[in-house]
Design a protein around this motif. Structure first.
Motif, PDB file in Angstrom:
ATOM      1  N   LYS A 170       0.382  -1.064   0.221  1.00  0.00           N
ATOM      2  CA  LYS A 170       0.072   0.068  -0.170  1.00  0.00           C
ATOM      3  C   LYS A 170       0.512   0.798  -0.295  1.00  0.00           C
ATOM      4  CE  LYS A 170      -3.721  -0.325   3.001  1.00  0.00           C
ATOM      5  NZ  LYS A 170      -4.580  -0.651   4.014  1.00  0.00           N
ATOM      6  N   THR A 229       1.546   5.106   0.886  1.00  0.00           N
ATOM      7  CA  THR A 229       1.701   5.903   2.271  1.00  0.00           C
ATOM      8  C   THR A 229       0.998   7.302   2.010  1.00  0.00           C
ATOM      9  OG1 THR A 229       3.562   6.303   2.294  1.00  0.00           O
ATOM     10  CG2 THR A 229       3.212   4.432   3.414  1.00  0.00           C
ATOM     11  N   SER A 271       0.666  11.707  -0.836  1.00  0.00           N
ATOM     12  CA  SER A 271       1.324  10.432  -1.582  1.00  0.00           C
ATOM     13  C   SER A 271       2.062  10.911  -2.276  1.00  0.00           C
ATOM     14  CB  SER A 271       0.567   8.699  -0.906  1.00  0.00           C
ATOM     15  OG  SER A 271       1.409   8.176  -1.134  1.00  0.00           O
ATOM     16  N   TYR A 276      -3.077   1.269  -4.107  1.00  0.00           N
ATOM     17  CA  TYR A 276      -4.132   2.110  -2.584  1.00  0.00           C
ATOM     18  C   TYR A 276      -5.122   1.234  -2.485  1.00  0.00           C
ATOM     19  CZ  TYR A 276      -0.533   5.739  -4.139  1.00  0.00           C
ATOM     20  OH  TYR A 276       0.870   6.533  -3.768  1.00  0.00           O
ATOM     21  N   GLN A 307      -8.431   5.082   1.299  1.00  0.00           N
ATOM     22  CA  GLN A 307      -7.365   5.334   1.697  1.00  0.00           C
ATOM     23  C   GLN A 307      -7.765   6.829   0.965  1.00  0.00           C
ATOM     24  OE1 GLN A 307      -4.121   2.699   0.854  1.00  0.00           O
ATOM     25  NE2 GLN A 307      -2.934   3.951   1.820  1.00  0.00           N
ATOM     26  N   LEU A 308      -8.250   6.516  -0.087  1.00  0.00           N
ATOM     27  CA  LEU A 308      -8.365   7.831  -1.119  1.00  0.00           C
ATOM     28  C   LEU A 308      -9.043   9.102  -0.881  1.00  0.00           C
ATOM     29  CD1 LEU A 308      -8.074   5.706  -4.154  1.00  0.00           C
ATOM     30  CD2 LEU A 308      -5.957   6.604  -3.073  1.00  0.00           C
ATOM     31  N   VAL A 329      -2.656  12.370  -4.620  1.00  0.00           N
ATOM     32  CA  VAL A 329      -1.567  11.115  -4.484  1.00  0.00           C
ATOM     33  C   VAL A 329      -0.831  12.355  -6.412  1.00  0.00           C
ATOM     34  CG1 VAL A 329      -0.747   9.332  -5.875  1.00  0.00           C
ATOM     35  CG2 VAL A 329      -2.311   9.610  -4.364  1.00  0.00           C
TER      36      VAL A 329
END
Length: 262
Positions: free
Chosen positions: A128, A130, A137, A180, A184-185, A190
């Motif tokens: 994954k 971070t 990220s 990911y 998480q998003l 990103v």
């Protein structure tokens, strides 16, 4: 009632002591690229976990960002995480990235490479990406130009080669990539960060000879010899054309430095 429905469509509400906050249904993708670089992002969706429905491809086309990258490029793309098509709940599965880099004035004077962001319901912790405390990220890559000659005038063309970078900045064997999980998003950012290698190298081995100040093109049989391998002949060299039309003897400086004798 309409306002309540709109709020529900934005995402689930998180119960907090100070109230209720709508959960974002998007994340930002952005890129730090060298000059004359740009990207095109194509976003692909699949049915969410537990869904038994399917959606014809014609009704589930991949949204594209920066499709007109030559004229309307924007570094930030706001990517939807969940959407519904034909009553089917879909989630983002991956984002395919085209990395485009221009090196000359002609329409075809550009190189293209690929990168990807994958999204899954679950991933092993070690796989994954971070995020920092600001919700950002980053994954990195290094691109390098590979040069060769084509045609009777031996015009320089370039090929773009991009590799993922490790934490120290060293290039790896794979293309730039990050993964990911869906949870998480929301509301995060990103970033793809690309560095351009300081030096270019020949695209095909045994066709150029490294000399002080650059590279010289082996002659081969004659100018009609499109491969023109050196085959141990490191004395007979040819001229070549730069993308701007200059006739040159050494790459990338075009002309060799001549020592001035008194």
């Amino acid at each position: 009632m309409k306002r309540i429905l709109q709020s529900l469509m934005l995402g689930s509400c998180l119960a907090l002591t100070q109230g209720c906050v709508a959960k974002s249904n998007s994340f930002t993708f952005t890129a730090d690229l060298p000059p004359n670089f740009s990207y095109v992002a194509s976003v692909y969706y699949v049915p969410a976990k537990g869904q038994t429905c399917t959606v014809p491809r014609a009704d589930n086309l991949a949204p594209q960002f920066n499709r007109e990258w030559r004229t309307e490029y924007k570094p930030d793309a706001q990517i939807e995480i969940r959407r519904t098509r034909n009553g089917c709940d879909l989630v983002v599965h991956h984002v395919d990235l085209e990395i485009n880099a221009v090196y000359g004035q002609d329409w075809g004077d550009f190189g293209r490479e690929s990168a990807r962001v994958s999204v899954r319901e679950e991933l092993p912790e070690e796989d994954k990406g971070t995020f920092n405390t600001a919700g950002e990220s980053e994954f990195s890559g290094q691109c390098q130009w590979l040069f060769r000659t084509v045609g009777g005038l031996r015009r320089i063309v370039k090929i773009l080669d991009c590799k993922k970078s490790d934490a120290s900045g060293a290039p790896l064997k794979s293309r730039p990539f990050a993964a990911y999980t869906l949870d998480q998003l929301p509301g995060k950012a990103v970033r793809l960060k690309i560095k351009l290698a300081d030096e270019e190298r020949p695209a095909i081995g045994d066709t150029w000879v490294k000399v002080p100040g650059g590279w010289k093109r082996c002659m081969g049989d004659d100018f009609s010899d499109q491969y023109a391998f050196c085959y141990g002949n490191y004395k007979d060299f040819s001229t070549f054309r730069m993308p701007d039309g200059q006739s040159c003897t050494i790459y990338p400086g075009c002309t060799e430095d001549k020592e001035v004798t008194p």
